[in-house]
Design a protein around this motif. Structure first.
Motif, PDB file in Angstrom:
ATOM      1  N   HIS A  99      -2.703  13.367 -15.847  1.00  0.00           N
ATOM      2  CA  HIS A  99      -2.695  11.884 -15.281  1.00  0.00           C
ATOM      3  C   HIS A  99      -3.392  12.023 -13.610  1.00  0.00           C
ATOM      4  O   HIS A  99      -4.025  10.514 -13.315  1.00  0.00           O
ATOM      5  N   MET A 100      -2.677  12.068 -12.860  1.00  0.00           N
ATOM      6  CA  MET A 100      -2.719  12.718 -11.663  1.00  0.00           C
ATOM      7  C   MET A 100      -4.464  12.820 -10.846  1.00  0.00           C
ATOM      8  O   MET A 100      -4.992  12.514  -9.940  1.00  0.00           O
ATOM      9  N   GLY A 101      -4.732  13.747 -11.912  1.00  0.00           N
ATOM     10  CA  GLY A 101      -5.608  14.732 -11.940  1.00  0.00           C
ATOM     11  C   GLY A 101      -7.185  13.472 -12.382  1.00  0.00           C
ATOM     12  O   GLY A 101      -7.905  13.605 -11.564  1.00  0.00           O
ATOM     13  N   TYR A 103      -6.896  10.326 -11.514  1.00  0.00           N
ATOM     14  CA  TYR A 103      -6.214   9.676 -10.448  1.00  0.00           C
ATOM     15  C   TYR A 103      -7.621   8.390 -10.329  1.00  0.00           C
ATOM     16  O   TYR A 103      -7.286   6.923 -10.459  1.00  0.00           O
ATOM     17  N   ALA A 104      -9.010   9.218  -9.480  1.00  0.00           N
ATOM     18  CA  ALA A 104     -10.115   8.882  -9.321  1.00  0.00           C
ATOM     19  C   ALA A 104     -10.751   8.112 -10.050  1.00  0.00           C
ATOM     20  O   ALA A 104     -11.140   7.298  -9.682  1.00  0.00           O
ATOM     21  N   ARG A 146      -5.079  20.369 -14.600  1.00  0.00           N
ATOM     22  CA  ARG A 146      -4.978  19.076 -13.832  1.00  0.00           C
ATOM     23  C   ARG A 146      -6.410  18.529 -12.998  1.00  0.00           C
ATOM     24  O   ARG A 146      -7.007  17.433 -12.960  1.00  0.00           O
TER      25      ARG A 146
ATOM     26  N   ARG B 278       0.021   2.264  -9.295  1.00  0.00           N
ATOM     27  CA  ARG B 278      -0.888   2.668  -8.751  1.00  0.00           C
ATOM     28  C   ARG B 278      -0.863   3.100  -7.686  1.00  0.00           C
ATOM     29  O   ARG B 278      -0.678   4.632  -7.291  1.00  0.00           O
ATOM     30  N   ARG B 281       2.351   5.444  -7.801  1.00  0.00           N
ATOM     31  CA  ARG B 281       1.755   7.113  -8.162  1.00  0.00           C
ATOM     32  C   ARG B 281       1.354   7.434  -6.865  1.00  0.00           C
ATOM     33  O   ARG B 281       1.786   9.088  -6.445  1.00  0.00           O
ATOM     34  N   MET B 296      -6.733  15.507  -5.202  1.00  0.00           N
ATOM     35  CA  MET B 296      -6.777  14.509  -7.068  1.00  0.00           C
ATOM     36  C   MET B 296      -7.488  13.516  -6.222  1.00  0.00           C
ATOM     37  O   MET B 296      -7.788  12.534  -7.397  1.00  0.00           O
ATOM     38  N   GLY B 297      -8.225  13.653  -5.416  1.00  0.00           N
ATOM     39  CA  GLY B 297      -9.149  11.707  -5.039  1.00  0.00           C
ATOM     40  C   GLY B 297      -8.098  10.317  -4.707  1.00  0.00           C
ATOM     41  O   GLY B 297      -8.283   9.492  -4.366  1.00  0.00           O
ATOM     42  N   VAL B 298      -6.578  10.956  -3.588  1.00  0.00           N
ATOM     43  CA  VAL B 298      -6.134   9.798  -3.723  1.00  0.00           C
ATOM     44  C   VAL B 298      -6.396   9.693  -1.542  1.00  0.00           C
ATOM     45  O   VAL B 298      -6.376  10.212  -1.452  1.00  0.00           O
TER      46      VAL B 298
END
Ligand code: ADP
Ligand code: MG
Lengths: 256, 434
Positions: A99-101, A103-104, A146, B278, B281, B296-298
């Motif tokens: 799910h983190m994969g 995230y965006a 991921r 979010r 996380r 991951m785009g964070v």
């Protein structure tokens, strides 16, 4: 060209790690970047994904200059990466890592999840297990899965064979081929040149921060210099690099 | 059913579990395992010492499993009971045992209540986002000085200043974080340490805010209600009769304790909601692998800054409340030892796990007062207790399961190549995420 890297220079402090690298990846290709330990492969990938700033040069992706774009924005642009050492979130479960994969991304993930679980049935069996307690091979699968969750246009893979048993290396490489056949472009960084050249369309050879060769992968498999340096080849013991070669194929602590 | 699933899955692998339940028969090996990590000379006495910690760990695990199986109603009932328990705490009977040497109500407000609020705030930064902040006292000071300056010089009321203090400390968190959060690990720790000192020394050298003498005559919060707890049963027996809990004067510490308690409850709700969002996380991913999080785009920098600002805001709130009760503050109230003590509370309790962090803060605040009878030896004994705790429970008194998994990975050397499943800690880790 989907991804175009133009004469990039990257420094760690005063030390130049990349001294003018240029390479191109076209849509649908598997391109491999091979080279010995410390040649600058990881640095190249980190620069493409925005984890390292470049001191000169230009990176174009999908027609846009992304040289100064923040790393997390490049994910949305379509660059996915499975980093060196896999970079699994150890305290998160397999499902949470996946799910983190994404995230965006917004919206429904069930289709991508199903696809990842189909590619890696092992992950489906271990959904609830903490990432940190998976074996090396499982972690590599998780790292690739991921990265796929973000639906990248290009997938950057940093030494997916590192520390894995030969059987498992075979398996991972055939999955990479499958991912490519389904439409994802792949830039594969490897010390394990033999395996990488077998699945790649084109290849670049990097030595101490410079590209020294670029050709179709099949040609490099037959290239005497490359054979000597990276394929444990038939010209006796080449200096320096030979020491690294056993490590690339050795059966690491990870077993499956 | 959820129940069946969780018990079934627990049986996989963990040696401390039989038939899906931890058993007391498993305690001795567990204690031995803990003692086994000690240097040889310590080992013989180590076994009995390790025992209480093994029991604690087991009880915590049992409780966590039980908690996981409860429905919303049961959980709310327990939250309610906890709050009622906290309301009853200032009772004289409790005080007689808990604090024979000093005023219990005063102690409950500060350091106990104050440290708990500060620890919850620092936990956002250290426990959730994984950033080491050694200068957290700076925000406590900024809150305190906001209260003092705006209360004495501008005549603002406590509630207005509380809002302002929270905003100002959040802003200073951003100002500190913006240039420094690109640093990692040790470097960040050193810069924040410096920031804590700068704030204190700047206060000492600024005549406008009283220099080394600080500011006195800080106003108390306005009385909200004259209501008094009736002098009848059950309050007489409970030892609470006659308190005016919403009237803030100079003499009675108990209304301030209730004020602090309200702040703690509100903060817990806020922080818990963040944790499961979010934002939470994103923080977890940054804590576990910052580079991977970015991949991951964070937006890692933005979220680190947010953690700093939120932690700072909570520290500032604690500072304002403390200032309003203390009547006067001086720069020496804000020395490095506060940062160190709060960090000790977070780590000792179980970084990242709110109940653990609060327990840690309570112990760190309470133990030195409880053993005041030992006079000059009390700090030595306190230090000894901390050392013992860290030997036997390096992951903290009540760690989160997830944090155990992270620690297990950390000790596994390079990444976790191979990640062979080893001792009981790694087994427990396998159950994260349920
Ligand atoms: N964090 C770092 N700090 C300083 N130098 C680094 C760092 N990371 C890599 N380098 C140097 O940059 C060069 C390229 O490293 P890297 O890209 O990791 O090579 P490869 O992935 O091909 O093994 C090496 O000389 C290495 O020592
Ligand atoms: Mg590398």
């Amino acid at each position: 060209m989907l991804l175009e890297i133009n004469d990039i220079h990257v420094h760690y402090g005063k030390i130049a790690a990349l001294k003018g690298i240029s390479l191109e990846v076209d849509e649908g290709e598997i391109v491999t970047l091979i080279g010995a330990n410390g040649a600058g492969k990881t640095t190249t990938l980190k620069t493409i994904s925005g984890l390292r700033p470049l001191s000169a040069g230009r990176i174009t992706f999908d027609g846009k200059d992304i040289s100064r774009l923040a790393g997390h924005k490049r994910v949305l642009a379509g660059i996915g990466q499975s980093p060196e050492g896999r970079g699994i979130f150890p305290g998160m479960s397999v499902a949470d890592n996946l799910h983190m994969g994404a995230y965006a991304r917004k919206g429904d993930l069930s289709k991508e999840l199903a696809e990842v679980y189909e590619l890696f049935p092992r992950l489906a069996e271990r959904k609830g297990q903490a990432g940190g307690t998976m074996s090396g091979g499982e972690q590599q699968m998780l790292a690739i899965g991921r990265a796929l969750m973000a639906k990248p246009k290009v997938l950057l893979l940093d030494e997916p064979s590192m520390g894995l048993a030969p059987m498992l290396v075979q398996q991972i490489f055939s999955i990479i081929e499958k991912i490519n056949e389904r439409g994802t472009t792949v830039l594969l960084v490897e010390q394990n040149a033999q395996q990488a050249l077998q699945i790649a369309h084109r290849a670049y050879v990097i030595e101490t921060g410079r590209i020294v060769k670029s050709a179709a992968a099949v040609d490099l498999l037959d290239d005497p210099e490359v054979r000597a340096a990276y394929l444990g080849g038939d010209l006796g013991e080449p200096e320096s690099i030979a020491a690294d070669e056993p490590a690339a194929t050795a059966d690491g602590p990870a077993k499956d | 059913m959820k129940t069946n699933e969780s018990t079934r899955e627990r049986t996989n692998g963990s040696p401390t579990v039989t038939n899906g339940r931890p058993s007391f028969a498993a305690l001795t090996p567990r204690a031995r395992d803990l003692a086994g990590r000690l240097p040889a000379a310590l080992r013989a006495p180590g076994l009995p010492l390790a025992f209480p910690f093994a029991v604690l760990g087991l009880v915590a695990d049992l409780f966590r499993d039980w908690w996981g199986r409860q429905t919303g109603y049961v959980r709310w009932a327990i939250y309610g009971l906890l709050i009622v328990g906290a309301l009853l705490l200032p009772s004289e009977q409790v005080g007689g045992f808990m604090s024979p040497y000093s005023d219990w109500a005063q102690l409950l407000f500060f350091p106990i209540g104050g440290y708990i609020l500060l620890a919850i705030g620092l936990n956002v930064v250290v426990g959730q986002a994984g950033l080491l902040d050694l200068g957290y006292v700076a925000f406590f000071a900024i809150g305190g000085y906001t209260m003092a300056v705006f209360g004495t010089k501008f005549g603002w009321s406590f509630w207005e200043i509380l809002v302002l203090g929270v905003l100002l400390s959040a802003l200073s968190g951003v100002i500190l974080g913006a240039p420094t959060l690109r640093l990692r690990g040790d470097y960040l720790a050193i810069v924040t340490l410096g920031f804590g000192e700068i704030i204190r020394i700047a206060a000492r050298n600024t005549d406008y805010i009283g220099g080394p003498n600080g500011i006195s005559g800080i106003p108390h919060p306005p009385t909200l209600s004259e209501w008094t707890v009736p002098e009848s049963e059950p309050f007489t027996t409970l030892g609470l009769a006659g308190i005016a809990p919403l009237k803030y004067g100079a003499l009675d510490g108990r209304p301030y304790y209730y004020l602090m308690l309200a702040a703690i409850v509100v903060t817990i709700i806020f922080v818990k909601r963040l944790e499961s969002s979010r934002v939470g996380r994103a923080w977890a991913s940054i804590r576990e692998d910052e580079d991977a999080a970015e991949l991951m785009g964070v937006p890692t920098f933005k979220f680190k800054l947010a953690a700093f600002a939120i932690g700072a805001a909570i520290g500032g709130a604690a500072g304002v409340i403390y200032g309003s009760q203390a009547t006067s503050i001086i720069p020496r109230n804000y020395e490095f030892i506060i940062s160190a003590t709060i960090l000790a509370a977070v780590v000792l309790g179980g970084s990242g796990n709110l109940p653990g962090v609060m327990l840690g803060a309570f112990l760190v605040a309470w133990i030195p007062e409880r053993i005041r009878g030992l006079q000059e030896y009390r700090i030595l004994v306190f230090g000894g207790v901390l050392v013992l705790l860290m030997i036997f429970r390096p992951e903290g008194l009540l760690p989160s399961r997830r944090r155990k998994a992270e620690l297990a990975e950390g000790t596994g050397g390079m990444g976790s190549l191979g990640a062979e499943v080893g001792g009981p800690t790694t087994h427990a880790a396998a159950e994260v995420g349920k």
